[in-house]
Write a protein that holds these residues in place. Structure first.
Motif, PDB file in Angstrom:
ATOM      1  N   ILE A 177       0.849  -1.193   0.000  1.00 53.07           N
ATOM      2  CA  ILE A 177       0.000   0.000   0.000  1.00 53.07           C
ATOM      3  C   ILE A 177       0.886   1.245   0.000  1.00 53.07           C
ATOM      4  N   GLU A 178       2.000   1.188   0.762  1.00 52.33           N
ATOM      5  CA  GLU A 178       2.904   2.325   0.735  1.00 52.33           C
ATOM      6  C   GLU A 178       3.593   2.440  -0.625  1.00 52.33           C
ATOM      7  N   MET A 237       2.068   1.754  -3.396  1.00 54.71           N
ATOM      8  CA  MET A 237       1.043   2.447  -4.181  1.00 54.71           C
ATOM      9  C   MET A 237       1.075   3.941  -3.885  1.00 54.71           C
ATOM     10  N   SER A 238       1.180   4.279  -2.569  1.00 55.85           N
ATOM     11  CA  SER A 238       1.232   5.693  -2.198  1.00 55.85           C
ATOM     12  C   SER A 238       2.409   6.372  -2.875  1.00 55.85           C
ATOM     13  N   ALA A 282       3.768   5.655  -5.679  1.00 52.52           N
ATOM     14  CA  ALA A 282       3.530   5.867  -7.105  1.00 52.52           C
ATOM     15  C   ALA A 282       2.384   6.839  -7.350  1.00 52.52           C
ATOM     16  N   ALA A 283       1.570   7.113  -6.312  1.00 51.55           N
ATOM     17  CA  ALA A 283       0.378   7.933  -6.514  1.00 51.55           C
ATOM     18  C   ALA A 283       0.699   9.421  -6.448  1.00 51.55           C
ATOM     19  N   SER A 284      -0.357  10.207  -6.337  1.00 53.76           N
ATOM     20  CA  SER A 284      -0.259  11.641  -6.623  1.00 53.76           C
ATOM     21  C   SER A 284       0.750  12.400  -5.764  1.00 53.76           C
ATOM     22  N   LYS A 285       0.778  12.150  -4.455  1.00 55.25           N
ATOM     23  CA  LYS A 285       1.566  13.055  -3.623  1.00 55.25           C
ATOM     24  C   LYS A 285       3.067  12.806  -3.758  1.00 55.25           C
ATOM     25  N   HIS A 286       3.461  11.562  -3.754  1.00 53.69           N
ATOM     26  CA  HIS A 286       4.905  11.296  -3.727  1.00 53.69           C
ATOM     27  C   HIS A 286       5.489  11.059  -5.116  1.00 53.69           C
ATOM     28  N   ARG A 293       8.297   4.707   4.998  1.00 60.08           N
ATOM     29  CA  ARG A 293       7.563   5.833   4.417  1.00 60.08           C
ATOM     30  C   ARG A 293       7.893   5.911   2.926  1.00 60.08           C
ATOM     31  N   PRO A 294       7.022   6.530   2.137  1.00 59.83           N
ATOM     32  CA  PRO A 294       7.320   6.666   0.708  1.00 59.83           C
ATOM     33  C   PRO A 294       8.667   7.340   0.455  1.00 59.83           C
ATOM     34  N   MET A 319      -5.725   8.411  -8.432  1.00 57.48           N
ATOM     35  CA  MET A 319      -4.897   9.532  -7.968  1.00 57.48           C
ATOM     36  C   MET A 319      -5.680  10.428  -7.001  1.00 57.48           C
ATOM     37  N   PHE A 333      -5.948   8.627  -3.615  1.00 60.48           N
ATOM     38  CA  PHE A 333      -4.732   8.605  -2.802  1.00 60.48           C
ATOM     39  C   PHE A 333      -4.379   9.967  -2.255  1.00 60.48           C
TER      40      PHE A 333
END
Lengths: 200, 176, 406
Positions: A42-43, A45-46, A48-52, A137-138, C141, C144
């Motif tokens: 899940i981290e 995914m985080s 690769a996702a928008s914030k990081h 953490r990411p 996106m 998340f």
């Protein structure tokens, strides 16, 4: 082709520049294969996702087919039933390939010191970079990927000679308490013996 | 969108007790209560009959099915306790039904014919405790590998296992 | 394809001839984690789907017999890892029921806010990743981005963004601060706008609707007999929500609706999850404005709960109290009884069956995982669907492998 050139010219030509060029290219276009089993997935995914936004570091093209990837990110604990799958997928990946062990469980079993969890994937397959944390953490994952990129740039060769030198899986020595328990059991200690403590 | 469901109360469980006393004549049921939870112990020999009676008394859903190994439990007289957590979906009444089981014969009839949800729960109990359920449609290990030898949730099995987790081939860099 | 194939799952060898077997997983992007399906296919039609699980079985319940009630919270965290705090709340709810502890109003409110934040957290990931598997990356996106906001709220309260280990027997690790309250208020204010965008990308997306409607239908009777709970059961018309039917924490104080649908298909399940997020926001809004003052730990003889951290560091009584609460021979003793207590976790009824043996650890800590019972219904939902529907159905029942296998 590279090996042919090597054969013909022997030791007369230094390939440092070519090695460096290849390593530079490989380091900046890592194609990760997320082997996500648990929380760390899940981290991942985080990350690769928008914030990081992992794509800032040239490795956002996650591919789920091992044939298309050169970096395996093992995120999460690997258990008895899963380890043969992991090994098979690792063998399916084309060379040159690298492996990141993400999170405490993949590195060492983490909090799960139980009968089913493999105590660190490095006992059974090679690992290049370890990322601690439960889950990391990411930012830590991104740091791990940057470290791997540095490692590839510094030590990489165009025909992956550096891997041939490493014949053993890296990691801590493989003797532990469980080994002791098994030796005791082999020597005839029985569970119903009151002095026998299987845990400690 | 919403419907009002009345809260479970002691009145309802009294009605259930009466119904069960009628349908299970000659079966010794032992009732107890702890923190508003109603528990009944029934004999393992009459298992299917009891479970069918529970279902007819309104407990349409099997919330959970599990086992407890009482090997190290002080003052315990039996080895295994099988626990059925039952739920009446309409009234919200819960009841915990228990039965006891001893070695060497660890076979009880399967509850899959009563509640279809018992399927995987029974396989898990077999996987962890080695209790056999006769009449189960697809009886094999659920979670652990099929070739696994022990039943890990039994109290005589060590937490760290007997070395099964170390028994794999090692892949080196040169091989891969 | 001949219709009788669909009717009879037990085919003879002759009928099996035209079928082929497809192995789905254990390492497949749409499984999100690790599970395996053996599909019997006739062309693209799924005749039978046999799940094979256990690829993440790590002995959680065995650890529950070794660790004490406070230590085990770090392990239950890792069970349903897309809503970690919901597990903690469920675990300590059961422990407190066994020990007979009444929480303080402040603790109840904070736990309720976290339970609802976790519901949003869980549903966002479930919807976001499912639509990613169905071919739309944008909603993922958006989801998340909102999840990161919840991570920050968790981090502010507990110090860890993911596995918070925030609850303790009879209380919480730390009290919350005023800026935590501000963060929750901000989240509540911003969420409806994001929800509109997210909802537009999902529920009004024609591709998404057509790929989920009338796919993976589960009837009400099957849902009840199979033990389905939570959004899966409510989408099949079983109007049952433990928050309303067996009120725990502070849910009695709040006004909210139970969302349900009659459809029973994937679309209905997603719809219920979408509606539940709005109800959760409603509960959080009511709770965050009315957090009572007072202590976070339940009062009593002192042994029930951990002392306040400030007292541990500043007074000798607090230090002794702390030592007593962690020493195995001085800890509180659980009654020699067993108890089953369940909470409404985002995925359904998450229950714990605990057997106490007179010490501060569980003799048996059984988890009743909603995912296990939902996944056992999977082959029933899949019958007659197409191969591409496997992903939609898997996403809609939100299988979390760590909770499934434990």
């Amino acid at each position: 082709m590279a090996t042919q050139i090597n054969k013909q010219l022997g030791d007369n030509v230094f390939l440092t520049t070519l090695d460096a060029a290849a390593s530079w290219g490989r380091a900046n276009s890592l194609w990760p294969m997320p082997f996500a089993t648990a929380c760390c997935g899940i981290e991942l995914m985080s990350t690769a996702a928008s914030k990081h936004d992992l794509s800032r570091f040239g490795s956002e093209v996650m591919r789920f087919s091992p044939r298309q990837c050169d970096l395996m990110i093992v995120a999460g604990r690997v258990v008895m039933k899963m380890l043969p799958v992991l090994q098979r997928i690792w063998l399916q990946m084309p060379e040159p390939k690298w492996c990141i062990s993400m999170g405490a469980c993949a590195c060492s079993g983490g909090v799960f010191d139980t009968y089913a969890v493999v105590q660190g994937i490095d006992r059974f397959m090679p690992v290049d970079v370890y990322i601690p944390g439960c889950p990391p953490r990411p930012e830590q994952l991104i740091r791990g990927i940057i470290d791997l990129q540095e490692k590839i740039q510094k030590g990489g060769t165009i025909n992956a000679r550096e891997f041939k030198l490493r014949i053993l899986p890296e990691g801590p020595p493989r003797f532990d308490e469980d080994e002791l328990i098994r030796i005791r059991e082999r020597n005839g200690f029985k569970l119903d013996d009151p002095t026998y403590d299987p845990v400690h | 969108m919403t419907t009002e469901t009345p809260k479970p109360s002691s009145v309802e469980i009294d009605a259930v007790k009466v119904t069960l006393a009628d349908s299970l004549v000659g079966v010794a049921l032992e009732w107890s209560e702890f923190r508003d939870q109603y528990r009944v112990v029934f004999p393992a020999t009459e298992l299917l009959k009891c479970l069918n009676a529970f279902k007819s008394a309104g407990f349409e859903q099997l919330s959970d099915l599990t086992a407890v190994d009482l090997l190290e439990y002080s003052n315990a007289t039996d080895r295994f306790e099988i626990v059925y957590c039952l739920l009446n979906v309409d009234t919200g009444l819960r009841m915990i039904a228990k039965t006891y089981l001893n070695e060497p014969d660890l076979t009880i009839p399967s509850a899959t014919s009563v509640w279809s949800g018992a399927d995987w729960l029974e396989r898990e109990v077999y996987d962890m405790y080695g209790i056999l359920f006769s009449g189960h449609p697809n009886f094999k290990r659920l979670l652990l590998p099929q070739e696994f030898q022990s039943f890990p949730m039994r109290k005589d099995y060590p937490v760290k296992g007997r070395g099964e987790r170390h028994n794999f081939p090692v892949i080196t860099r040169a091989e891969s | 394809m001949p219709l009788e194939l669909l009717e009879s799952p037990d085919l003879n060898a002759n009928q099996r001839e035209g079928l082929w077997t497809l192995n789905f997983g254990p390492q497949h992007p749409a499984t999100h984690t690790t599970l395996r399906l053996v599909l019997q296919l006739d062309g693209e039609m799924v005749i039978d789907a046999e799940p094979d699980i256990g690829f993440l079985h790590s002995g959680f319940e065995k650890l529950g017999e070794v660790l004490d009630f406070n230590q085990y919270v770090t392990i239950v965290d890792r069970m349903n890892y897309i809503s970690p705090m919901a597990n903690e709340i469920a675990w300590h709810h059961a422990v407190e029921k066994l020990l007979g502890i009444d929480l303080t109003p402040r603790c109840k409110y904070i736990r309720t806010i976290f339970a609802e934040l976790m519901r949003i957290h869980d549903h966002l990931l479930c919807l976001g990743t499912c639509v990613l598997d169905l071919g739309g990356a944008t909603a993922f996106m958006y989801a998340f981005n909102e999840r990161e906001a919840i991570y920050e709220i968790c981090e502010r309260a507990s110090g860890q963004r993911f596995h918070t280990s925030y609850t303790r027997v009879g209380g919480l690790l730390y009290d919350v601060t005023d800026d935590w309250v501000t963060m929750v208020r901000d989240f509540v204010r911003n969420f409806p706008k994001v929800y509109r965008d997210f909802s537009g990308l999902l529920m009004k997306n024609r591709i998404f609707v057509e790929r989920t409607r009338d796919v993976g239908v589960l009837s009400r009777e099957e849902a009840i007999a199979g033990g389905a709970t939570g959004p899966v059961a409510r989408a099949s018309g079983v109007v049952r929500d433990l928050r309303r039917d067996e009120p725990y924490l502070a849910y009695e104080d709040f006004d909210f609706d139970v969302c349900a649908s009659q459809g029973g298909d994937c679309y209905a399940r997603f719809q219920v999850r979408m509606m539940e997020m709005l109800e959760s926001i409603k509960i959080i809004e009511q709770a965050v404005e009315n957090i009572p003052a007072g202590p976070i730990f339940a009062a009593g003889t002192g042994k029930e709960s951990m002392p306040d951290k400030r007292e541990v560091y500043r007074s000798i009584e607090g230090l002794i109290h702390h030592f007593e609460s962690v020493m195995p021979n001085r800890q509180m003793q659980a009654p020699k009884e067993s108890v089953y207590a369940a909470t409404e976790s985002p995925n359904g009824e998450l229950g714990y069956y605990i057997v106490g043996d007179g010490s501060f650890r569980a003799y048996r800590a059984r988890t009743r995982p909603p995912s296990l019972l939902h996944f056992s219904l999977f082959s029933r939902m899949m019958r007659g669907c197409m191969l591409s529907d496997v992903v939609a159905v898997l996403g809609s029942i939100n299988i979390i492998a760590a909770e499934l296998d434990r």
